[in-house]
Write an enzyme that holds these catalytic residues in place. Structure first.
Site, PDB file in Angstrom:
ATOM      1  N   CYS A  75      -1.984   2.781   9.043  1.00 49.03           N
ATOM      2  CA  CYS A  75      -3.012   1.814   8.618  1.00 49.03           C
ATOM      3  C   CYS A  75      -4.153   1.728   9.624  1.00 49.03           C
ATOM      4  CB  CYS A  75      -2.413   0.417   8.500  1.00 49.03           C
ATOM      5  SG  CYS A  75      -0.990   0.303   7.444  1.00 49.03           S
ATOM      6  N   HIS A 133       0.865  -1.184   0.000  1.00 52.18           N
ATOM      7  CA  HIS A 133       0.000   0.000   0.000  1.00 52.18           C
ATOM      8  C   HIS A 133       0.906   1.241   0.000  1.00 52.18           C
ATOM      9  CE1 HIS A 133      -3.563  -2.166   2.151  1.00 52.18           C
ATOM     10  NE2 HIS A 133      -3.952  -1.891   0.911  1.00 52.18           N
TER      11      HIS A 133
HETATM   12  N1  ARG Z   1      -3.505  -7.292   6.814  1.00 53.27           N
HETATM   13  C1  ARG Z   1      -3.986  -6.110   6.172  1.00 53.27           C
HETATM   14  C2  ARG Z   1      -4.031  -6.333   4.671  1.00 53.27           C
HETATM   15  O1  ARG Z   1      -3.206  -7.058   4.157  1.00 53.27           O
HETATM   16  C3  ARG Z   1      -3.126  -4.938   6.533  1.00 53.27           C
HETATM   17  C4  ARG Z   1      -3.599  -3.639   5.973  1.00 53.27           C
HETATM   18  C5  ARG Z   1      -2.628  -2.508   6.184  1.00 53.27           C
HETATM   19  N2  ARG Z   1      -3.201  -1.260   5.785  1.00 53.27           N
HETATM   20  C6  ARG Z   1      -2.558  -0.250   5.189  1.00 53.27           C
HETATM   21  N3  ARG Z   1      -3.210   0.847   5.007  1.00 53.27           N
HETATM   22  N4  ARG Z   1      -1.344  -0.368   4.720  1.00 53.27           N
HETATM   23  O2  ARG Z   1      -4.893  -5.826   3.978  1.00 53.27           O
END
Ligand code: ARG
Length: 279
Positions: A258, A164
């Site tokens: 996150c 992300h």
């Molecule tokens: N386990 C989650 C996923 O893989 C973590 C999300 C992390 N969020 C972020 N905004 N980077 O989707």
């Protein structure tokens, strides 16, 4: 930059599946420790004068605590995410319900293209940056351009550990930002260099501790503990690092940013109601 955010207490947070390179089912979350870390983070954010709204986690959705992926709040409109993995898709109606109950108008998503909300979309000064490839799809961003009435700067991500945008890029305001260069394609690095006057690379060891996954509140930057070089760089810029431990969440591939959805970060673009601006 935010004074109003949405968080979700991790009462059902666990590693139930593996959808990014960080997640290992055998690496179990220590529930009480996760709750403690989340409460300390919430406390640190509130101590900065930020208003924290809460959405309740449902048992079936262990990653719902990562509210940054819920979607995007554009003034009083809410654009819900279209989660790439089935494991997180059940979060979408829960977040929509929360926003509807608060009086937000719910926009339609850009089906069939995936996009994962603020996790991949960050405002920096007068621009909006969006990451694509591992979660959000390039084409989904056409829709975002329309809704914002502005063209977002599309950055191709290159390393699956930084899946992300908010895992490898942190705009700090005033033309400054932190980033981890190897997480971007060559073209994306050129776009960043052209758009951000003061770009500071974080060392790999700290990128892997989610140094870029920080929440900026005026001159304070809330970030995971154990990122001394990043903290020193922030201080050299006259900013104030606020360190807080988030290692239970790193087991799922997330840290400070996150765990937060900014509710007021896109006000500047909130007025547009479709149609890409030509200027
Ligand atoms: N386990 C989650 C996923 O893989 C973590 C999300 C992390 N969020 C972020 N905004 N980077 O989707």
């Amino acid at each position: 930059m935010s004074r109003h955010v949405l968080m979700c207490e991790p009462v059902h947070f666990r590693i139930a599946y593996e959808i990014n390179p960080w997640m290992r089912r055998v690496n179990a979350v220590l529930g009480p420790r996760a709750l403690e870390q989340w409460r300390a983070l919430r406390g640190a954010i509130e101590a900065l004068g930020v208003r924290v709204e809460l959405v309740e986690q449902a048992e079936a959705v262990p990653d719902m605590t990562f509210t940054a992926n819920a979607g995007l709040a554009l003034g009083r409109r809410f654009l819900p995410a279209n989660f790439r993995y089935a494991e997180r898709q059940a979060e979408a109606p829960l977040f929509k319900r929360w926003f509807a109950a608060q009086g937000y108008a719910i926009e339609h998503i850009h089906e069939p293209h995936y996009w994962e909300g603020e996790g991949d979309v960050l405002p920096a000064d007068e621009r909006v940056f969006a990451g694509y490839r591992f979660r959000t799809e390039f084409r989904a961003l056409d829709h975002l351009d329309e809704l914002l009435g502005a063209e977002v700067v599309r950055l191709e991500l290159a390393d699956p550990r930084f899946y992300h945008l908010d895992t490898c890029f942190c705009p700090l305001g005033g033309g400054r930002a932190l980033y981890f260069p190897p997480a971007f394609s060559e073209q994306a690095r050129a776009l960043l260099a052209a758009a951000v006057p003061e770009l500071r690379a974080v060392p790999e060891a700290e990128a892997l501790r989610f140094a870029c996954n920080a929440l900026v509140v005026d001159d304070a930057v809330v970030l995971n503990s154990g990122c001394p070089e990043t903290a020193a760089a922030l201080r050299a810029w006259g900013l104030r690092p606020v360190e807080t431990a988030t290692d239970e969440f790193i087991k799922a591939g997330g840290s400070v940013k996150c765990l937060v959805l900014m509710l007021d970060a896109f006000e500047r673009w909130a007025g547009a109601s479709g149609g890409v601006a030509t200027s």
